[in-house]
Design an enzyme around this catalytic site. Structure first.
Site: not given
Length: 492
Positions: A84, A159, A183
């Protein structure tokens, strides 16, 4: 005969690593297949914000040289993964999905990046995400939305949307995400992969761009339970650079993986199945619970009476911490600076106005209000008291069970744009996952089937005692083995 590239991309992480060690395939072949897959599919998926092709090829050549010498750093050696874009990576752009960090090249690597590379994993790039990890759909990315591989008109979740989509689409064999209120688990459920939020403190947060420091945690996403267990074992452990990381020894998560569900006590919170679920999701979750019963587990009714207050408590605590953490982005030391501003105060204001998106601004305002004079006791302090009550609910529930099981989300992946105009409805997507973060417990999402009406994946959430990720992996693997793998999503 060499293995076709598309077949290499669908190999499990451990299977790919074993192939490199046995010299049946090379790391370079795996990496080239991954890069080709990204190039062919990411124009439609939008999972990547940066691809480090040269760095990945160099790492693959080094892995192949080790294999030629009969050396192997770990089971991850030579296997393509991605992280990420919230993890700092030396010399590779790190944006946290925000314009305010566009073009920033960190001078160091996050601890988890160091540990992956020390294990020989090949990091091929940085993955799309909601800005500063604030969102449940990946639509808050300042750069582009990410799409769900199962249906490009739908969200992959957030997310860590890019982390889930890239694994589901076969671009990489595993990825890292972060989980502040769901997330990792929500995107994993929406994209039909395994996602793990470890116990708070199990994995170092050093080098992770902070959202809410008492809630953020790093975890893996993979297509198989055992692969996720291997990645977590690789990145977990104490880090003296993170004062919140635990000194507790890391378990061998793979050792009990095949022990099955017989004898496990699976707690089922009545509050999680008492309404508010789409019918297809509830049917899949109840079918998974019935599977555990058939496998020899005992289903135990438990209660989490304060879980209904989790959303309210979270959206006071997390924004309060975010308002402090994001204060550092002011145009002074790094990131976007309003060079045309007249004076220091205007430079602060204009840099943040131009660099931050609507959702970070909304949460900064919420957090600043909750901490302001005259409101601290009424809001923030009360939310912390609710957090304590939620933690006590879990403590009481675990007196009678080994794991807690229920839905990850109230629905399958929703349409892109469907909830962007209704923040409250968007926030409610995390209603089942947030309490796990508030209580600092480990949680896991494992696929439990496809919703009959839409054909989209449904995830089962498993929650464990602090630092008992091993039991979560055991329970998840028992279900995975019984149900079998999901089919691959359609080609983008």
């Amino acid at each position: 005969m060499s293995t076709p590239a598309h077949e290499l991309c669908r190999l499990g992480l451990r299977e790919a690593g074993a192939g490199v060690a046995a010299k049946a395939i090379s790391s370079s072949e795996l990496v080239e297949a991954s890069l080709a897959r990204i190039q062919a599919t990411d124009g439609k998926l939008g999972a990547f914000l940066a691809v480090s092709a040269d760095r990945a090829r160099a790492a693959a050549r080094a892995a192949d040289a080790r294999a030629a010498r009969g050396e192997r750093r770990s089971e991850l050696d030579g296997v393509p993964v991605a992280v990420k874009d919230l993890f700092v990576t030396k010399g590779v752009p790190t944006t946290a999905g925000s314009r305010i960090l566009e073009g920033w090249l960190p001078p160091y690597d996050a601890t988890v990046v160091e540990r992956l590379e020390a294990a020989g994993a090949v990091i091929v790039g940085k993955l799309n995400m909601d800005e500063f990890a604030m969102g449940s759909s990946n639509e808050n990315s300042a750069y582009k939305p990410c799409h769900n591989p199962w249906d490009l008109s739908r969200t992959p979740g957030g997310s860590s949307g890019g982390s889930a989509a890239s694994v589901a689409a076969g671009q990489v064999h595993a990825s890292l995400g972060t989980d502040t209120g769901g997330s990792i688990r929500e995107p994993a459920a929406f994209c039909g992969v395994v996602g793990v939020k470890p116990t708070y403190g199990r994995v170092s947060r050093y080098g992770v761009v902070a959202f809410a420091s008492s809630l953020d945690q790093v975890g893996p996403l993979a297509r198989e339970v055992g692969d996720a267990a291997l990645v977590l074992r690789t990145i977990a452990g104490h880090d003296p650079r993170d004062m919140t990381s635990s000194t507790r020894p890391v378990d061998d998560y793979l050792a009990p993986l095949e022990d099955g569900a017989r004898g496990l006590r699976v707690g089922v919170p009545r509050e999680w199945l008492s309404g508010g679920l789409d019918a297809g999701v509830e049917a899949a979750v109840r079918a998974a619970l019935d599977t555990y019963r058939r496998l020899g587990a005992t289903l135990v009714d438990v209660s989490l009476p304060h879980s209904k207050y989790g959303i309210g408590a979270y959206y006071l605590i997390a924004p309060a911490e975010a308002s402090s953490n994001l204060a550092r982005y002011d145009g002074v030391r790094f990131g976007l600076r309003a060079a045309d501003a007249k004076g220091l105060k205007e430079m602060y204001a204009e840099s943040r106005e131009r660099g931050l998106g609507a959702e970070p601004k909304r949460r900064i305002m919420l957090g600043t209000y909750a901490l302001s004079s005259g409101y601290y006791d009424a809001y923030y302090l009360r939310a912390q008291k609710v957090r304590t009550l939620i933690r006590r609910d879990f403590d009481e529930a675990f007196r009678g069970c080994d794991v807690i099981a229920g839905p990850v989300t109230p629905s399958v992946a929703f349409k892109l744009g469907e909830r962007t105009g209704d923040p409250l409805r968007m926030y409610l997507a995390d209603i089942f996952t947030i309490t796990c973060n508030l209580a600092a417990l480990p949680g896991l999402s494992v696929p439990c089937g496809l919703e009959a009406a839409s054909g989209l994946p449904v995830g089962l959430q498993l929650v464990g005692r602090p630092f008992d990720e091993a039991t979560l992996f055991r329970a998840a693997r028992a279900l995975e083995r019984e149900l079998g793998p999901l089919p691959a999503p359609p080609e983008p």
